[in-house]
Motif scaffolding. Structure first.
Motif, PDB file in Angstrom:
ATOM      1  N   VAL A   1       0.861  -1.191   0.000  1.00 32.31           N
ATOM      2  CA  VAL A   1       0.000   0.000   0.000  1.00 32.31           C
ATOM      3  C   VAL A   1       0.893   1.236   0.000  1.00 32.31           C
ATOM      4  O   VAL A   1       2.098   1.149   0.234  1.00 32.31           O
TER       5      VAL A   1
ATOM      6  N   LYS B   1      -3.967   3.485   4.294  1.00 30.64           N
ATOM      7  CA  LYS B   1      -4.347   2.368   3.437  1.00 30.64           C
ATOM      8  C   LYS B   1      -3.902   1.032   4.031  1.00 30.64           C
ATOM      9  O   LYS B   1      -4.560   0.008   3.818  1.00 30.64           O
TER      10      LYS B   1
ATOM     11  N   THR C   1     -10.330   4.918  -2.018  1.00 33.04           N
ATOM     12  CA  THR C   1     -10.002   3.589  -1.519  1.00 33.04           C
ATOM     13  C   THR C   1     -11.181   2.672  -1.813  1.00 33.04           C
ATOM     14  O   THR C   1     -12.314   3.119  -1.922  1.00 33.04           O
TER      15      THR C   1
END
Length: 324
Positions: free
Chosen positions: A171, A176, A317
């Motif tokens: 990530v 994240k 996301t």
């Protein structure tokens, strides 16, 4: 009058236009669908930018959910009023309504709502072929997944974990990383400050992994090969950082008789019976709760350009849905 997003030349998000379109009546083997939710995917950027050339002017998008309004001649498996979804259609999902071959459609079970369906069809079917067909993940495997906090990544992590695998995910940020960990990643590597090849070697005690799932491409691919155990699979299913440079195949021998594949959903789901079987397996893991599909962002369909800019800027996301 029906509106749709169209583009007349390749380029940035600004080429996307909200235009009136004439949908017409369905022909043989077709249905007219009124969309309720449309999925946003990185491949849409490839189509819009010209990386994957489209015949212009063109619609955009290949994933959506909605309701059948009318069916054409010869259609027996669907009727007006049926809730349906698709994830591998000809371009044109960014529309209030459209005509579509019924071979691309699957009926939605009652337990899956339209936004969830629009968020998961292309990504979920992609995960199905990646971990159940391209390389069949099994209990005890340790796998490497790039972009673990993306839409495909969050589904793949959960599904692989459900199968008994250990998931290592890369990530770009700590935020994240937390998201990926909450969706099945056992180990997260923040690639902006960590060498993922070194970390994979440490995590696996030098054994490396049997498969790498790489949708990033240029920035990660060669280093992905260094994470593979002998006879391992490098599965390249995207190129968000750019196209991979031409590869000297001798490297595959040097690094352990490796396999490289560039699979696509269109190939795996080309046959109607394959698509139906893949969708059933996806619906089963979602309805069981083993895989949770979460819509993290929504935009009005007419604001698709803003959604594209945010996706390309890595401001999103998980899954994003355009609402009709």
């Amino acid at each position: 009058m029906t509106y749709a997003i169209r583009f007349h030349q390749p380029g940035g998000p600004e080429v996307l236009k909200w235009e009136k379109v004439d949908v017409g009546k369905p022909g043989r083997g077709e249905a007219r669908i009124r969309h309720t939710a449309v999925g946003l995917n990185f491949v849409d950027i490839y189509n819009r930018s010209g990386l994957y050339p489209a015949q212009l002017p063109s619609g955009l998008g290949s994933e959506a959910a909605g309701v059948v309004e009318e069916v054409g001649e010869g259609v027996t498996e669907l009727k007006a009023g049926d809730r349906v979804a698709y994830g591998s259609s000809p371009l044109g999902a960014y529309a209030e309504a459209r005509l579509i071959p019924t071979a691309s459609l699957v009926k939605l079970p009652d337990g899956i709502d339209d936004q969830t369906a629009a968020a998961m069809m292309l990504k979920g079917l992609t995960v199905q072929y990646l971990i159940r067909q391209t390389y069949r993940v099994k209990s005890g495997d340790t796998i490497l997944l790039h972009a673990a906090a993306g839409g495909v990544g969050l589904i793949l992590s959960q599904w692989a974990k459900h199968l008994g695998a250990t998931v290592i995910g890369t990530v770009s940020s700590d935020e994240k990383a937390r998201l990926a960990q909450a969706h099945g990643c056992d180990h997260t590597i923040v690639y902006t400050r960590e060498d993922f090849v070194k970390r994979v070697d440490e995590i696996t005690a030098g054994r490396k992994v049997p498969v790498v799932y790489d949708s990033v491409g240029k920035d990660t691919f060669l280093k992905s090969l260094d994470c593979l155990a002998p006879l391992g699979f490098a599965v390249l299913f995207g190129q968000s950082s750019g196209a991979v440079e031409p590869l000297n195949l001798g490297l595959l021998a040097q690094k352990g008789s490796l396999f490289v594949t560039r699979p696509t959903l269109f190939t795996y789901a080309a046959k109607r019976e394959s698509l139906v079987a893949m969708a059933k397996e996806l619906f089963d893991v979602v309805q069981s709760g083993a895989v949770k599909v979460e819509v993290h962002q929504t935009y009005p369909l007419k604001d698709a350009a803003k959604a594209h800019a945010d996706l390309a800027g890595r401001k999103t996301t998980g899954s994003t849905v355009l609402l009709v």
